[in-house]
Write a protein that holds these residues in place. Structure first.
Motif, mmCIF file in Angstrom:
data_model
loop_
_atom_site.group_PDB
_atom_site.id
_atom_site.type_symbol
_atom_site.label_atom_id
_atom_site.label_comp_id
_atom_site.label_asym_id
_atom_site.label_seq_id
_atom_site.Cartn_x
_atom_site.Cartn_y
_atom_site.Cartn_z
ATOM 1 N N ASP A 16 46.038 65.191 27.589
ATOM 2 C CA ASP A 16 46.864 64.868 28.746
ATOM 3 C C ASP A 16 46.875 63.364 29.010
ATOM 4 N N SER A 17 47.721 62.982 29.951
ATOM 5 C CA SER A 17 47.811 61.584 30.382
ATOM 6 C C SER A 17 47.463 61.480 31.858
ATOM 7 N N LEU A 18 47.051 60.284 32.236
ATOM 8 C CA LEU A 18 46.694 60.003 33.624
ATOM 9 C C LEU A 18 46.934 58.526 33.869
ATOM 10 N N ARG A 19 47.353 58.177 35.071
ATOM 11 C CA ARG A 19 47.514 56.766 35.409
ATOM 12 C C ARG A 19 46.654 56.430 36.616
ATOM 13 N N LEU A 20 45.795 55.466 36.412
ATOM 14 C CA LEU A 20 44.970 54.953 37.500
ATOM 15 C C LEU A 20 45.637 53.725 38.106
ATOM 16 N N SER A 21 45.439 53.571 39.400
ATOM 17 C CA SER A 21 45.939 52.392 40.108
ATOM 18 C C SER A 21 44.784 51.696 40.799
ATOM 19 N N CYS A 22 44.912 50.404 40.928
ATOM 20 C CA CYS A 22 43.913 49.613 41.646
ATOM 21 C C CYS A 22 44.677 48.650 42.544
ATOM 22 N N ALA A 23 44.599 48.890 43.840
ATOM 23 C CA ALA A 23 45.273 48.032 44.802
ATOM 24 C C ALA A 23 44.313 46.954 45.279
ATOM 25 N N ALA A 24 44.775 45.722 45.235
ATOM 26 C CA ALA A 24 43.933 44.586 45.610
ATOM 27 C C ALA A 24 44.430 43.930 46.886
ATOM 28 N N SER A 25 43.505 43.531 47.722
ATOM 29 C CA SER A 25 43.871 42.787 48.911
ATOM 30 C C SER A 25 43.837 41.303 48.586
ATOM 31 N N GLY A 26 44.373 40.475 49.459
ATOM 32 C CA GLY A 26 44.287 39.042 49.248
ATOM 33 C C GLY A 26 45.581 38.459 48.711
ATOM 34 N N ARG A 27 45.756 37.178 48.959
ATOM 35 C CA ARG A 27 47.003 36.508 48.591
ATOM 36 C C ARG A 27 46.943 35.850 47.225
ATOM 37 N N THR A 28 45.775 35.831 46.616
ATOM 38 C CA THR A 28 45.638 35.108 45.357
ATOM 39 C C THR A 28 45.435 36.064 44.194
ATOM 40 N N PHE A 29 46.063 37.206 44.254
ATOM 41 C CA PHE A 29 45.896 38.248 43.236
ATOM 42 C C PHE A 29 46.185 37.711 41.847
ATOM 43 N N SER A 30 47.217 36.909 41.700
ATOM 44 C CA SER A 30 47.632 36.451 40.379
ATOM 45 C C SER A 30 46.651 35.463 39.769
ATOM 46 N N SER A 31 45.724 34.947 40.546
ATOM 47 C CA SER A 31 44.748 34.009 40.009
ATOM 48 C C SER A 31 43.519 34.719 39.440
ATOM 49 N N TYR A 32 43.473 36.031 39.569
ATOM 50 C CA TYR A 32 42.324 36.794 39.105
ATOM 51 C C TYR A 32 42.649 37.585 37.847
ATOM 52 N N ALA A 33 41.754 37.544 36.894
ATOM 53 C CA ALA A 33 41.792 38.497 35.800
ATOM 54 C C ALA A 33 41.364 39.849 36.353
ATOM 55 N N MET A 34 41.970 40.901 35.839
ATOM 56 C CA MET A 34 41.649 42.243 36.299
ATOM 57 C C MET A 34 41.146 43.073 35.123
ATOM 58 N N GLY A 35 40.106 43.815 35.376
ATOM 59 C CA GLY A 35 39.548 44.632 34.313
ATOM 60 C C GLY A 35 39.297 46.051 34.763
ATOM 61 N N TRP A 36 39.235 46.934 33.786
ATOM 62 C CA TRP A 36 38.805 48.311 34.012
ATOM 63 C C TRP A 36 37.546 48.556 33.173
#
Length: 128
Positions: A16-36
């Motif tokens: 099967d398939s599944l999609r996880l989401s991660c919602a981030a607060s803050g105005r500088t989201f694009s300045s952060y690398a994101m990992g799982w």
């Protein structure tokens, strides 16, 4: 300060398939690398995938390469993990993480240390 909230976990069958989401607060989201990352019972936390702040570079652990896809939506301050072809060995708690990573390369993104912010985790269980 960044707060991360994961969602989308659940119980699925192998293949099967599944999609996880991660919602981030803050105005500088694009300045952060994101990992799982993920952690199975009795095992260490394991790198799954990461995406650069710009979204231009992505990295994958060998066990998920070709099956999982990471993406980010800067307008929604959200990072996604699309998981296809799920296997029982993918069963784990999945954590979203954010960090400022200034150098490219798998080794930098796969290391837990650069990630300063972590979500609470979401359980993914894959039955055979």
């Amino acid at each position: 300060q960044v707060q991360l909230v994961e969602s989308g976990g659940g119980l699925v069958q192998a293949g099967d398939s599944l999609r996880l989401s991660c919602a981030a607060s803050g105005r500088t989201f694009s300045s952060y690398a994101m990992g799982w990352f993920r952690q199975a019972p009795g095992k260490e936390r394991e790198f799954v995938t990461a995406i650069a702040g710009s979204g231009g570079s992505t990295y994958y652990g060998d066990s998920v390469k070709g099956r999982f896809t990471i993406s980010r939506d800067t307008a929604k301050n959200t990072v996604y993990l699309q998981m296809n072809g799920l296997k029982p060995e993918d069963t784990a708690v999945y954590y979203c993480a954010a960090g400022r990573i200034y150098w490219s390369g798998y080794g930098n993104y796969a290391d837990l240390k650069p990630y300063n912010y972590w979500g609470q985790g979401t359980q993914v269980t894959v039955s055979s």
